[in-house]
Design an enzyme around this catalytic site. Structure first.
Site, PDB file in Angstrom:
ATOM      1  N   GLU A 293       0.885  -1.173   0.000  1.00 37.48           N
ATOM      2  CA  GLU A 293       0.000   0.000   0.000  1.00 37.48           C
ATOM      3  C   GLU A 293       0.915   1.212   0.000  1.00 37.48           C
ATOM      4  O   GLU A 293       1.799   1.329   0.860  1.00 37.48           O
ATOM      5  CB  GLU A 293      -0.923  -0.018   1.209  1.00 37.48           C
ATOM      6  CG  GLU A 293      -1.918  -1.187   1.197  1.00 37.48           C
ATOM      7  CD  GLU A 293      -2.762  -1.273  -0.063  1.00 37.48           C
ATOM      8  OE1 GLU A 293      -3.031  -0.223  -0.688  1.00 37.48           O
ATOM      9  OE2 GLU A 293      -3.141  -2.392  -0.453  1.00 37.48           O
ATOM     10  N   CYS A 327      -1.775   8.733   4.667  1.00 37.32           N
ATOM     11  CA  CYS A 327      -1.746   8.431   3.235  1.00 37.32           C
ATOM     12  C   CYS A 327      -3.047   8.876   2.580  1.00 37.32           C
ATOM     13  O   CYS A 327      -3.105   9.148   1.397  1.00 37.32           O
ATOM     14  CB  CYS A 327      -1.528   6.953   3.021  1.00 37.32           C
ATOM     15  SG  CYS A 327      -2.520   5.987   4.141  1.00 37.32           S
TER      16      CYS A 327
HETATM   17  P1  NAD Z   1       8.999   5.346   3.030  1.00 40.44           P
HETATM   18  O1  NAD Z   1       8.736   4.751   1.709  1.00 40.44           O
HETATM   19  O2  NAD Z   1      10.046   6.378   3.160  1.00 40.44           O
HETATM   20  O3  NAD Z   1       9.396   4.193   4.067  1.00 40.44           O
HETATM   21  C1  NAD Z   1       8.603   3.028   4.229  1.00 40.44           C
HETATM   22  C2  NAD Z   1       9.501   1.896   4.670  1.00 40.44           C
HETATM   23  O4  NAD Z   1      10.377   1.577   3.588  1.00 40.44           O
HETATM   24  C3  NAD Z   1      10.380   2.235   5.870  1.00 40.44           C
HETATM   25  O5  NAD Z   1      10.493   1.110   6.696  1.00 40.44           O
HETATM   26  C4  NAD Z   1      11.689   2.573   5.207  1.00 40.44           C
HETATM   27  O6  NAD Z   1      12.810   2.390   6.055  1.00 40.44           O
HETATM   28  C5  NAD Z   1      11.717   1.598   4.058  1.00 40.44           C
HETATM   29  N1  NAD Z   1      12.603   2.017   2.967  1.00 40.44           N
HETATM   30  C6  NAD Z   1      12.921   3.278   2.598  1.00 40.44           C
HETATM   31  N2  NAD Z   1      13.749   3.247   1.541  1.00 40.44           N
HETATM   32  C7  NAD Z   1      13.963   1.954   1.245  1.00 40.44           C
HETATM   33  C8  NAD Z   1      14.720   1.279   0.263  1.00 40.44           C
HETATM   34  N3  NAD Z   1      15.428   1.949  -0.639  1.00 40.44           N
HETATM   35  N4  NAD Z   1      14.696  -0.069   0.248  1.00 40.44           N
HETATM   36  C9  NAD Z   1      13.969  -0.739   1.147  1.00 40.44           C
HETATM   37  N5  NAD Z   1      13.222  -0.165   2.097  1.00 40.44           N
HETATM   38  C10 NAD Z   1      13.222   1.171   2.155  1.00 40.44           C
HETATM   39  O7  NAD Z   1       7.600   5.880   3.571  1.00 40.44           O
HETATM   40  P2  NAD Z   1       7.283   6.662   4.923  1.00 40.44           P
HETATM   41  O8  NAD Z   1       7.815   8.051   4.808  1.00 40.44           O
HETATM   42  O9  NAD Z   1       7.634   5.863   6.127  1.00 40.44           O
HETATM   43  O10 NAD Z   1       5.698   6.701   4.872  1.00 40.44           O
HETATM   44  C11 NAD Z   1       5.008   7.622   4.069  1.00 40.44           C
HETATM   45  C12 NAD Z   1       4.559   7.016   2.765  1.00 40.44           C
HETATM   46  O11 NAD Z   1       3.789   5.865   3.023  1.00 40.44           O
HETATM   47  C13 NAD Z   1       3.674   7.951   1.975  1.00 40.44           C
HETATM   48  O12 NAD Z   1       3.987   7.842   0.599  1.00 40.44           O
HETATM   49  C14 NAD Z   1       2.280   7.408   2.254  1.00 40.44           C
HETATM   50  O13 NAD Z   1       1.329   7.733   1.261  1.00 40.44           O
HETATM   51  C15 NAD Z   1       2.542   5.949   2.328  1.00 40.44           C
HETATM   52  N6  NAD Z   1       1.521   5.259   3.109  1.00 40.44           N
HETATM   53  C16 NAD Z   1       0.557   4.569   2.421  1.00 40.44           C
HETATM   54  C17 NAD Z   1      -0.450   3.912   3.110  1.00 40.44           C
HETATM   55  C18 NAD Z   1      -1.519   3.160   2.358  1.00 40.44           C
HETATM   56  O14 NAD Z   1      -2.277   2.436   2.982  1.00 40.44           O
HETATM   57  N7  NAD Z   1      -1.601   3.297   1.041  1.00 40.44           N
HETATM   58  C19 NAD Z   1      -0.487   3.960   4.495  1.00 40.44           C
HETATM   59  C20 NAD Z   1       0.521   4.654   5.176  1.00 40.44           C
HETATM   60  C21 NAD Z   1       1.521   5.308   4.464  1.00 40.44           C
END
Ligand code: NAD
Length: 543
Positions: A293, A327
């Site tokens: 998501e 989100c």
């Molecule tokens: P993010 O993508 O920065 O991080 C999410 C996770 O991915 C973290 O654990 C992070 O450490 C990891 N990550 C980051 N870079 C990575 C890489 N290169 N390789 C592997 N893992 C990596 O997101 P965030 O800032 O924590 O959360 C915000 C985002 O999440 C927004 O885009 C939001 O829309 C989305 N979100 C979506 C939903 C949904 O249900 N659609 C719900 C909550 C948040």
């Protein structure tokens, strides 16, 4: 195996506590907040039965007071990630073979722990780690997490009950096997409930998990680990590692027993994970399940018949609660010329009534800090851009200050260009952009809403004209996985509004639903014939 067709307790949504002045829950959470604030927690990796302290640590600070340190966490090296995978695989046999009601009991107990003895802890930790007001912490870390646990147990039981028909002389049955291997859970900063649910939902279905929380949520993730342990989750079922996400992910996705990823976070990261899984496809013993998501550019579109005060309230709540870091937060808004002034005046009045952004410890604050310096700097850049661009005008907010905490004023940008950069890019902060359309262009504006963004997570239409509602519902069919009529586009409740979007917003496997849990099982059909035939000849072969 169970000896009975057990009925699980009927799941009901956890009531939200008020935290009104003088309430016992308010006193309790503030005492807990203060105690966490001055203690210096030292958070290890949790691998099998071990708590591993690598000595290579990073500090943890509240976003609203970033010079203050509330603890440290230990960073994993590659060998720890490998160890986490090995421990998961060692635990797999016992866990996968434990009868389902025992698994259910662990997660139902976890729900009761959150509802009772851990409520103040998980809420206070979420207020500190993610800078949530007590209301935002309560609806996330306490209530939504409890709901995920209770409803998922109910959905698990429904899945197991789903069985095929059997004809005479045979018995067909389906067993819902956990995936063969281990699941990788990667969680975002913004919801403690999602952080808990992504590993827990896969584990509930009998899988073993390696979980990598977001660096910005580790302080509250630690309380989730304490809860799982106290609920009796066996060692090795959920192993927790933090550190360089690229190294951790490369190690995990390169393993032959990787069998699924449960991800929530940004779209670009998810696409990069999918690409890596594709490149490694010949490595795996089984086709991995990919559930993600991701981002959103969630809309509100108001029809000329919508009530201005209701539109304004949907904007203010939808765009600014938790600093727009949901989100589902409304970030692009389309309002008609005829009611635009009235709507904008109400929005400005509401924003003027907020305190300046501050600490969640002061419970009169509606707006607190954004998550980290990177988010702050990005938002400040877009706000400065809007101050200069001729097609944009800031009509509320526009100030920011990171001297103590990462504080951004709730900001409204009015644009004359429906494709202005902040109408299209996910900013993930307390910034909403509004475009005023001509009343006669309703049909055109719906097409604009549909085609402006690559995302399709949430969206809301406000109108009193039923034909307009019907038209919007049809035209916007594919641009939101969660579509709201006369409401804000945020605040999905487990068991009532299963959540997830399509297009660039994710695989739409609806967190908090049986559909999601189905992704964590691999059904095996067993056909048993009671009296086996002893002659290969079918009757048609007779003379
Ligand atoms: P993010 O993508 O920065 O991080 C999410 C996770 O991915 C973290 O654990 C992070 O450490 C990891 N990550 C980051 N870079 C990575 C890489 N290169 N390789 C592997 N893992 C990596 O997101 P965030 O800032 O924590 O959360 C915000 C985002 O999440 C927004 O885009 C939001 O829309 C989305 N979100 C979506 C939903 C949904 O249900 N659609 C719900 C909550 C948040």
């Amino acid at each position: 195996m169970g000896k009975g067709f057990f009925q699980v307790p009927v799941a009901v949504n956890e009531p939200i506590k008020s935290y009104a002045p003088g309430s016992p829950e308010r006193t309790e959470v503030l005492i807990q907040y203060k105690s966490f604030y001055k203690a210096k927690v030292d958070i290890p990796l949790y691998i099998g039965k071990d708590e591993i302290r690598t000595g290579n640590t990073k500090p943890l600070s509240p976003p609203h007071d970033h010079k203050h340190i509330v603890g440290h966490y230990h960073l994993a090296e590659k060998k720890h990630v490998v160890k986490a995978i090995e421990n998961a695989l060692t635990a797999r046999n016992d866990w996968a073979n434990l009868s389902w009601e025992q698994r259910a009991a662990i997660f139902l107990k976890a729900a009761e722990l959150v509802a009772g003895p851990y409520r103040a802890k998980i809420n206070a930790a979420t207020m500190i780690a993610q800078s949530k007001t007590i209301h935002q912490a309560e609806i996330d870390a306490a209530c939504e997490f409890i709901d995920f646990l209770r409803f998922n147990v109910e959905y698990m039981a429904q899945i197991y009950q789903e069985q095929p028909d059997s004809s005479e002389g045979i018995w067909n049955r389906v067993e819902y096997r956990p995936l063969e291997g281990f699941v990788y859970a990667v969680t975002p900063f913004n919801f403690t409930a999602i952080a808990g649910n992504l590993p827990a939902s896969a584990a509930m279905m009998g899988n073993v998990v390696v979980w990598k929380p977001s660096d910005s949520q580790i302080f509250s993730a630690k309380i989730l680990v304490d809860i799982f342990k106290e609920a009796g989750l066996p060692d090795g079922v959920i192993n927790v590692v933090y550190g360089d996400p690229v190294m951790i992910t490369k190690t995990i996705l390169g393993h032959a027993d990787f069998s699924g990823i449960h991800f929530t976070g940004s779209t670009d990261v998810f696409k990069s994970l999918w690409t890596q899984i594709g490149a490694n496809i010949h490595t795996y013993k089984t086709y991995p399940r990919i559930v993600g998501e991701t981002g959103g550019k969630d809309f509100i579109v108001a029809h000329p018949t919508a009530k201005p005060k209701q539109v304004a309230t949907a904007i203010v709540r939808g765009a600014f609660e938790f600093q727009g870091q949901k989100c589902s937060a409304a970030s692009r808004v389309y309002i008609p010329r005829s009611t635009a002034n009235e709507i904008l005046e109400y929005v400005k009045e509401d924003i003027a009534s907020f305190n300046s952004p501050g600490s969640p410890e002061d419970m009169s604050n509606f707006i607190t800090a954004v998550i980290h310096e990177g988010a702050f700097d990005k938002l400040a850049r877009y706000i400065e851009g809007a101050k200069k661009d001729k097609e944009a005008k800031i009509i509320a907010g526009g100030n920011y200050d990171k001297s103590k905490g990462y504080f951004i004023e709730p900001t409204v940008i009015l644009t004359t260009d429906p494709h202005y950069v902040t109408m299209e890019t996910e900013l993930f902060g307390p910034v909403v952009t509004i475009y005023v359309y001509e009343d006669a262009s309703w049909a055109k504006v719906l097409t604009l809403v549909d085609t402006t963004s690559p995302y399709a997570l949430t969206g809301a239409v406000l109108a009193t004209d039923r034909y307009a509602i019907d038209e919007a519902t049809r035209t916007l069919q594919n641009c939101a996985g969660n579509f709201y009529i006369n409401d804000k586009p945020t605040g999905a409740v487990v068991g009532q509004q299963p959540f997830g979007g399509a297009r660039a917003s994710g695989t739409n496997d609806k967190a908090g639903s049986a559909q999601n849990l189905m992704r964590w099982v691999s059904p095996r059909l067993i056909k048993e014939t009671f009296v086996s035939p002893e002659d290969y000849r079918y009757p048609f072969l007779g003379k």
